[in-house]
Design an enzyme around this catalytic site. Structure first.
Site, PDB file in Angstrom:
ATOM      1  N   ASP A 116     -33.708 -31.320 -63.084  1.00 29.43           N
ATOM      2  CA  ASP A 116     -33.615 -31.069 -61.642  1.00 29.43           C
ATOM      3  C   ASP A 116     -32.148 -31.105 -61.259  1.00 29.43           C
ATOM      4  O   ASP A 116     -31.333 -31.736 -61.936  1.00 29.43           O
ATOM      5  CB  ASP A 116     -34.398 -32.129 -60.857  1.00 29.43           C
ATOM      6  CG  ASP A 116     -34.825 -31.619 -59.489  1.00 29.43           C
ATOM      7  OD1 ASP A 116     -36.007 -31.237 -59.322  1.00 29.43           O
ATOM      8  OD2 ASP A 116     -33.974 -31.584 -58.562  1.00 29.43           O
ATOM      9  N   SER A 117     -31.824 -30.423 -60.140  1.00 23.53           N
ATOM     10  CA  SER A 117     -30.424 -30.436 -59.700  1.00 23.53           C
ATOM     11  C   SER A 117     -30.150 -31.609 -58.775  1.00 23.53           C
ATOM     12  O   SER A 117     -29.006 -31.845 -58.398  1.00 23.53           O
ATOM     13  CB  SER A 117     -30.093 -29.117 -58.997  1.00 23.53           C
ATOM     14  OG  SER A 117     -30.967 -28.937 -57.905  1.00 23.53           O
ATOM     15  N   CYS A 138     -44.574 -21.845 -54.753  1.00 18.66           N
ATOM     16  CA  CYS A 138     -45.091 -22.382 -53.496  1.00 18.66           C
ATOM     17  C   CYS A 138     -44.692 -21.494 -52.321  1.00 18.66           C
ATOM     18  O   CYS A 138     -44.770 -21.907 -51.169  1.00 18.66           O
ATOM     19  CB  CYS A 138     -44.627 -23.819 -53.288  1.00 18.66           C
ATOM     20  SG  CYS A 138     -42.851 -23.991 -53.339  1.00 18.66           S
ATOM     21  N   PHE A 149     -37.488 -28.181 -62.747  1.00 18.19           N
ATOM     22  CA  PHE A 149     -37.636 -28.497 -61.319  1.00 18.19           C
ATOM     23  C   PHE A 149     -38.598 -29.693 -61.208  1.00 18.19           C
ATOM     24  O   PHE A 149     -39.641 -29.623 -60.571  1.00 18.19           O
ATOM     25  CB  PHE A 149     -38.175 -27.300 -60.507  1.00 18.19           C
ATOM     26  CG  PHE A 149     -37.374 -26.042 -60.650  1.00 18.19           C
ATOM     27  CD1 PHE A 149     -36.234 -25.834 -59.879  1.00 18.19           C
ATOM     28  CD2 PHE A 149     -37.756 -25.056 -61.553  1.00 18.19           C
ATOM     29  CE1 PHE A 149     -35.490 -24.658 -60.006  1.00 18.19           C
ATOM     30  CE2 PHE A 149     -37.023 -23.885 -61.683  1.00 18.19           C
ATOM     31  CZ  PHE A 149     -35.891 -23.676 -60.914  1.00 18.19           C
ATOM     32  N   ASN A 209     -28.447 -27.244 -63.037  1.00 17.52           N
ATOM     33  CA  ASN A 209     -29.009 -26.065 -62.398  1.00 17.52           C
ATOM     34  C   ASN A 209     -29.986 -25.452 -63.406  1.00 17.52           C
ATOM     35  O   ASN A 209     -29.606 -25.125 -64.535  1.00 17.52           O
ATOM     36  CB  ASN A 209     -27.878 -25.086 -62.076  1.00 17.52           C
ATOM     37  CG  ASN A 209     -28.404 -23.801 -61.452  1.00 17.52           C
ATOM     38  OD1 ASN A 209     -29.453 -23.279 -61.840  1.00 17.52           O
ATOM     39  ND2 ASN A 209     -27.681 -23.296 -60.493  1.00 17.52           N
ATOM     40  N   ALA A 210     -31.229 -25.301 -63.008  1.00 15.64           N
ATOM     41  CA  ALA A 210     -32.277 -24.875 -63.946  1.00 15.64           C
ATOM     42  C   ALA A 210     -31.962 -23.519 -64.577  1.00 15.64           C
ATOM     43  O   ALA A 210     -32.248 -23.299 -65.759  1.00 15.64           O
ATOM     44  CB  ALA A 210     -33.610 -24.813 -63.218  1.00 15.64           C
ATOM     45  N   ASP A 258     -41.697 -25.175 -61.810  1.00 20.46           N
ATOM     46  CA  ASP A 258     -42.196 -25.412 -60.443  1.00 20.46           C
ATOM     47  C   ASP A 258     -41.029 -25.362 -59.460  1.00 20.46           C
ATOM     48  O   ASP A 258     -40.650 -26.385 -58.873  1.00 20.46           O
ATOM     49  CB  ASP A 258     -42.916 -26.777 -60.392  1.00 20.46           C
ATOM     50  CG  ASP A 258     -43.523 -27.049 -59.018  1.00 20.46           C
ATOM     51  OD1 ASP A 258     -43.733 -26.086 -58.253  1.00 20.46           O
ATOM     52  OD2 ASP A 258     -43.781 -28.233 -58.708  1.00 20.46           O
TER      53      ASP A 258
HETATM   54  N1  SAH Z   1     -42.376 -30.234 -59.750  1.00 17.96           N
HETATM   55  C1  SAH Z   1     -42.055 -31.157 -58.680  1.00 17.96           C
HETATM   56  C2  SAH Z   1     -41.721 -30.463 -57.386  1.00 17.96           C
HETATM   57  C3  SAH Z   1     -40.584 -29.502 -57.465  1.00 17.96           C
HETATM   58  S1  SAH Z   1     -39.861 -29.133 -55.912  1.00 17.96           S
HETATM   59  C4  SAH Z   1     -43.236 -32.104 -58.490  1.00 17.96           C
HETATM   60  O1  SAH Z   1     -44.325 -31.809 -58.952  1.00 17.96           O
HETATM   61  O2  SAH Z   1     -43.047 -33.137 -57.854  1.00 17.96           O
HETATM   62  C5  SAH Z   1     -38.485 -28.220 -56.367  1.00 17.96           C
HETATM   63  C6  SAH Z   1     -37.365 -29.042 -57.009  1.00 17.96           C
HETATM   64  O3  SAH Z   1     -36.396 -28.103 -57.442  1.00 17.96           O
HETATM   65  C7  SAH Z   1     -36.650 -30.012 -56.118  1.00 17.96           C
HETATM   66  O4  SAH Z   1     -36.703 -31.298 -56.707  1.00 17.96           O
HETATM   67  C8  SAH Z   1     -35.188 -29.515 -56.087  1.00 17.96           C
HETATM   68  O5  SAH Z   1     -34.248 -30.573 -56.130  1.00 17.96           O
HETATM   69  C9  SAH Z   1     -35.119 -28.709 -57.340  1.00 17.96           C
HETATM   70  N2  SAH Z   1     -34.155 -27.590 -57.388  1.00 17.96           N
HETATM   71  C10 SAH Z   1     -33.879 -26.680 -56.443  1.00 17.96           C
HETATM   72  N3  SAH Z   1     -33.018 -25.751 -56.921  1.00 17.96           N
HETATM   73  C11 SAH Z   1     -32.747 -26.096 -58.200  1.00 17.96           C
HETATM   74  C12 SAH Z   1     -31.969 -25.520 -59.243  1.00 17.96           C
HETATM   75  N4  SAH Z   1     -31.285 -24.392 -59.046  1.00 17.96           N
HETATM   76  N5  SAH Z   1     -31.948 -26.103 -60.444  1.00 17.96           N
HETATM   77  C13 SAH Z   1     -32.656 -27.249 -60.656  1.00 17.96           C
HETATM   78  N6  SAH Z   1     -33.422 -27.827 -59.720  1.00 17.96           N
HETATM   79  C14 SAH Z   1     -33.466 -27.264 -58.515  1.00 17.96           C
END
Ligand code: SAH
Length: 399
Positions: free
Chosen positions: A255-256, A342, A234, A281-282, A302
């Site tokens: 990230d997705s 968060c 993420f 997808n994470a 995160d």
């Molecule tokens: N770590 C980042 C903030 C993360 S915010 C920083 O410090 O700047 C959450 C992120 O998760 C977003 O960028 C969103 O696009 C991503 N996201 C949401 N669902 C997801 C998933 N299922 N798989 C991968 N990424 C995802």
């Protein structure tokens, strides 16, 4: 001694709150829910109001919303005759607080709503651009906007001020639609830095107001322990990944969101770093990588807020557990796990319990190195627990 001016002298409409609402305010909270209002007849949307208990005793001054479940947001325990004057004073205090607590960056939250006694207003600074968000009817009033913008300009002298609009919030507050855009100046992109790492900023693109400034101090903390091969799950525009790259031999960010990864790649170039960005997808990626036997020395998790409300906890907690479980499987001995949440509704203790369950399931254990929260420019007001939402545990695999 200063005498409180009588509330009646301000000529504001009065909203009466129930005993439960009054006791919440006496405990130091700043919200009263609609179900705790006794009377608010004829009070216009977004009005500045006197708040009184059922017997008419004055409790303070608040901003009223005619549509939100949070009907009352207190702005002062005293009578307020001059709202623009109060707003200016609050903004000055918020700026002075940041001057004391913010280090090593030109990007930080200047105003954090309730936590700065400016409910419904968020202002972030990215080097020479300010980004503003209005979350309530009261803060949307034209006179309020003008006061806020002029005070911010005078004090911080930004090249531009952008407004970021969340259409869902405007709908909930029954405010007319409005689009994001520059409200002062012409500059909409810039470069900001934190902890010696540089980032591109586009005022009118991206999530939130641009970057996740609340993690700033956590980036620096994590960087202290990072080494070897790292995975930032993420990763958004690369906040953790770019900090990890200062110390790690290789970094992969996942990230997705493709647009987020495109900015992440530009950020890596800006800092002269080679980082692998993977659009996936994470959950799927962690499962595949764990099944394939991949190993890391540092993994950051995160995710976005899985529990936007209390009701979502049932699905959110298993999701947090799954992520942590897969990450634990892939960490080498002595590896670092960074677990964030968060979601305000996921309490510190809940996240720790999820982490403990994940450890038990994979027969591993962790030592918590640091139990952290949000950066100090996102103040946590003791009597308003909702202002403390970010959790970040940095742990080391002990076996
Ligand atoms: N770590 C980042 C903030 C993360 S915010 C920083 O410090 O700047 C959450 C992120 O998760 C977003 O960028 C969103 O696009 C991503 N996201 C949401 N669902 C997801 C998933 N299922 N798989 C991968 N990424 C995802």
């Amino acid at each position: 001694m200063l005498k409180k001016s009588p509330a009646s002298a301000t000529g504001l409409p009065t909203v009466k709150v129930s005993r439960r609402g009054a006791s919440r305010l006496k405990d130091g909270h700043v919200w009263v829910y609609r179900s705790d209002l006794v009377s608010a007849d004829g009070v216009p949307p977004g009005a500045l109001v006197n708040v009184a208990d059922e017997r008419g005793k004055f409790l303070g001054t608040a901003l009223y919303s005619s549509s939100s479940q949070i009907a009352i947001r207190m702005i002062s325990p005293a009578a307020v005759g001059d709202l623009p004057g109060l707003l200016r004073e609050r903004i000055q205090t918020a700026i002075a607080y940041r001057e004391r607590v913010v280090r090593d960056t030109d990007a930080y939250r200047v105003v954090f709503s309730e936590a700065d006694f400016l409910p419904g207003l968020i202002v972030d600074r990215y080097h020479d651009i300010l980004s503003l968000q209005v979350l309530t009817q009261a803060m949307d009033a034209e006179t309020v906007r003008q006061t806020v913008v002029s005070e911010l300009s005078e004090r911080l002298k930004p090249a531009a001020i952008a407004e970021r609009v969340d259409p869902r919030i405007r709908e909930l507050e029954q405010l007319p639609a409005r689009s994001s855009g520059l409200i002062q100046g012409e500059k909409s992109s810039t470069v900001f830095s934190m902890n010696g790492v540089r980032f591109h900023y586009e005022a009118l693109e991206g999530q939130k107001t641009g970057a996740f400034l609340d993690q700033r101090e956590n980036y620096a903390a994590v960087a202290q322990y990072a080494r070897g091969e790292a995975l930032d799950v993420f990763c958004y525009q690369g906040g953790f990944a770019l900090h990890l790259a200062q110390h790690c031999s290789s970094v992969t960010g996942v990230d997705s969101s493709r647009p987020a990864l495109e900015v992440a790649e530009k950020n890596a170039a800006l800092n002269g770093r080679e980082i692998e960005w993977v659009e996936a997808n994470a959950f799927d990626l962690l499962r595949d990588y764990a099944d394939a036997g991949r190993q890391y020395d540092c993994i950051v998790l995160d995710p976005p807020a899985f529990a936007k409300s209390k009701r979502n906890l049932e699905t959110a907690l298993p999701a947090y557990k799954e992520l942590n479980l897969r990450a634990l499987k892939m960490l080498r001995s002595g590896g670092i796990l960074v677990t964030c949440s968060c979601s305000y509704h996921v309490a510190h203790s809940m996240l720790l319990e999820v982490l403990a369950q994940a450890c038990r399931d994979v027969h591993r254990n962790l030592r918590i190195l640091e139990s952290r929260s949000q950066a100090k420019d996102h103040p946590m007001l003791l009597t308003v627990p909702e202002t403390a939402y970010l959790k970040c545990f940095i742990s080391i695999i002990s076996y």
